[in-house]
Scaffold this active site. Structure first.
Site, PDB file in Angstrom:
ATOM      1  N   ASP A  48       1.303  -1.543  -0.304  1.00 18.33           N
ATOM      2  CA  ASP A  48       0.253   0.124  -0.247  1.00 18.33           C
ATOM      3  C   ASP A  48       1.179   1.164  -0.169  1.00 18.33           C
ATOM      4  O   ASP A  48       1.582   1.031   0.625  1.00 18.33           O
ATOM      5  CB  ASP A  48      -0.820   0.085   0.997  1.00 18.33           C
ATOM      6  CG  ASP A  48      -1.762   0.981   0.807  1.00 18.33           C
ATOM      7  OD1 ASP A  48      -2.784   0.770   1.154  1.00 18.33           O
ATOM      8  OD2 ASP A  48      -1.626   2.257   1.968  1.00 18.33           O
ATOM      9  N   TYR A  53       3.233   9.680   0.006  1.00 15.24           N
ATOM     10  CA  TYR A  53       3.979   9.690   0.636  1.00 15.24           C
ATOM     11  C   TYR A  53       5.111   9.530   0.208  1.00 15.24           C
ATOM     12  O   TYR A  53       6.813   9.642   1.002  1.00 15.24           O
ATOM     13  CB  TYR A  53       3.892   7.921   0.879  1.00 15.24           C
ATOM     14  CG  TYR A  53       2.473   7.558   1.526  1.00 15.24           C
ATOM     15  CD1 TYR A  53       1.629   8.184   2.254  1.00 15.24           C
ATOM     16  CD2 TYR A  53       2.533   5.770   1.637  1.00 15.24           C
ATOM     17  CE1 TYR A  53       0.638   8.015   2.807  1.00 15.24           C
ATOM     18  CE2 TYR A  53       1.207   5.162   1.721  1.00 15.24           C
ATOM     19  CZ  TYR A  53       0.075   6.009   2.902  1.00 15.24           C
ATOM     20  OH  TYR A  53      -0.725   5.767   3.336  1.00 15.24           O
ATOM     21  N   LYS A  78      -2.778   6.014  -4.526  1.00 14.54           N
ATOM     22  CA  LYS A  78      -3.563   7.212  -3.674  1.00 14.54           C
ATOM     23  C   LYS A  78      -3.726   8.711  -4.779  1.00 14.54           C
ATOM     24  O   LYS A  78      -3.093   8.448  -4.465  1.00 14.54           O
ATOM     25  CB  LYS A  78      -4.224   7.455  -1.979  1.00 14.54           C
ATOM     26  CG  LYS A  78      -3.935   5.655  -1.755  1.00 14.54           C
ATOM     27  CD  LYS A  78      -4.485   5.924   0.478  1.00 14.54           C
ATOM     28  CE  LYS A  78      -4.120   4.077   0.921  1.00 14.54           C
ATOM     29  NZ  LYS A  78      -2.297   4.399   1.197  1.00 14.54           N
ATOM     30  N   HIS A 111      -7.063  10.082  -1.674  1.00 14.04           N
ATOM     31  CA  HIS A 111      -7.146   9.777  -0.603  1.00 14.04           C
ATOM     32  C   HIS A 111      -7.817   9.865   1.099  1.00 14.04           C
ATOM     33  O   HIS A 111      -7.696   9.130   1.598  1.00 14.04           O
ATOM     34  CB  HIS A 111      -5.828  10.036  -0.345  1.00 14.04           C
ATOM     35  CG  HIS A 111      -5.039  10.022   0.519  1.00 14.04           C
ATOM     36  ND1 HIS A 111      -3.150   9.642   0.068  1.00 14.04           N
ATOM     37  CD2 HIS A 111      -5.183   9.689   1.866  1.00 14.04           C
ATOM     38  CE1 HIS A 111      -3.078   9.350   1.369  1.00 14.04           C
ATOM     39  NE2 HIS A 111      -3.484   9.264   2.579  1.00 14.04           N
TER      40      HIS A 111
END
Ligand code: A2P
Length: 277
Positions: A48, A53, A78, A111
């Site tokens: 994931d 990120y 996401k 997200h």
């Protein structure tokens, strides 16, 4: 089959390994590459990540460099929370595929229902536009399942009202002391699978005496108990670590909890991030 490779079947028939390796807060570069490589080596088949990120390129490279075929690893990313337009979502998806260096995604999520710096803002129209873009990509075969993250029942109602496809997944913060009963029940009723991020309450749950004591009774570690609890609740936990010993420890999930113990943990309503034991 070992729990780490056991699967849930999403509403559209797609199989998703029950346990995913989370990569939030794992910095891009060597640290992320090594963590994902170790996770794959030790049996995780579900990774994931998210554009936010900033580590999609290392995630993609680690998957490429493993000896696994693309279809042996379930990959989620996401759409960044501030992107709330149709074209913006299509462009962002292209960028994500480029970063990952992949042809398709297994799961793509919005997200959050609002930009992180404007939590609570009404973005209903933007969420519909973003989800419609994801529906298009889904129909084109570029994504195998689509969903949302951090969405409340009200946010999902908005999608159901204006879009065609019921989200396959809602990824939320879910751990002992924060099991989001209302959202969970709502999603169960609609056939939306809950993914549990921060199953260890970002580590805080591990020092709790009640959890430590119960873990001992099963001869497992507190981390294993916390992750197993998510599975007992029918959710897909996404534990993360950058340490090989913990990455291995968190795959030790081949035990079953007694119904009464799960129910007891359900009664804990304090967020462990506030516990001081
Ligand atoms: P680290 O990456 O240094 O191993 P969550 O998945 O709930 O967000 O929790 C992640 C946090 O818990 C990270 O700080 C991680 O630290 C730590 N962690 C992950 N697995 C374990 C474990 N088995 N034992 C102790 N701490 C762990």
């Amino acid at each position: 089959m070992k729990t780490i490779q056991d699967v849930y079947v999403l509403k559209n028939g797609v199989k998703m390994p029950k346990v995913g390796f989370g990569t939030w807060q794992i910095p891009n570069g060597e640290v992320c590459y090594n963590a994902v490589s170790m996770a794959l080596k030790h049996g995780y088949r579900h990774i994931d990540t998210a554009a936010a990120y900033g580590n999609e390129s290392s995630v993609g490279k680690a998957i490429k460099d493993s000896n696994l075929k693309r279809d042996e690893v379930f990959v989620t990313s996401k759409l960044q929370s501030h992107i709330k337009t149709y074209q913006g979502a299509l462009d962002a998806f292209d960028k994500t595929l480029k970063e990952l260096d992949m042809e398709y995604l297994d799961l793509y999520l919005i997200h959050a229902p609002w930009p992180w710096n404007e939590m609570g803002k009404d973005c209903n129209e933007g969420n519909v536009q973003a989800f419609k873009a994801m529906e298009k990509l889904y129909k084109e075969g570029k994504i195998r399942a689509i969903g949302v993250s951090n969405f409340s029942p009200k946010d999902i109602d908005n999608i159901l009202k204006h879009c065609e496809i019921i989200p396959h997944v809602n990824q939320i913060a879910f751990f002992i002391g924060n099991n989001q009963e209302e959202t969970h029940q709502y999603c169960d009723a609609k056939g939306i699978l809950i993914e549990a991020y921060s199953p260890l309450a970002i580590g805080y749950a591990l020092s709790n005496e009640t959890i430590q004591k119960m873990a001992k009774s099963y001869n497992v570690t507190p981390a294993q108990l916390c992750i197993r609890y998510c599975i007992e609740k029918g959710t897909a936990p996404l534990p993360k670590s950058t340490h090989e010993s913990r990455i291995i420890e968190n795959t030790g999930l081949d035990f079953q909890m007694k119904e009464e113990d799960v129910r007891f943990l359900d009664t804990i309503k304090d967020d462990p991030r506030r516990w001081n034991s």
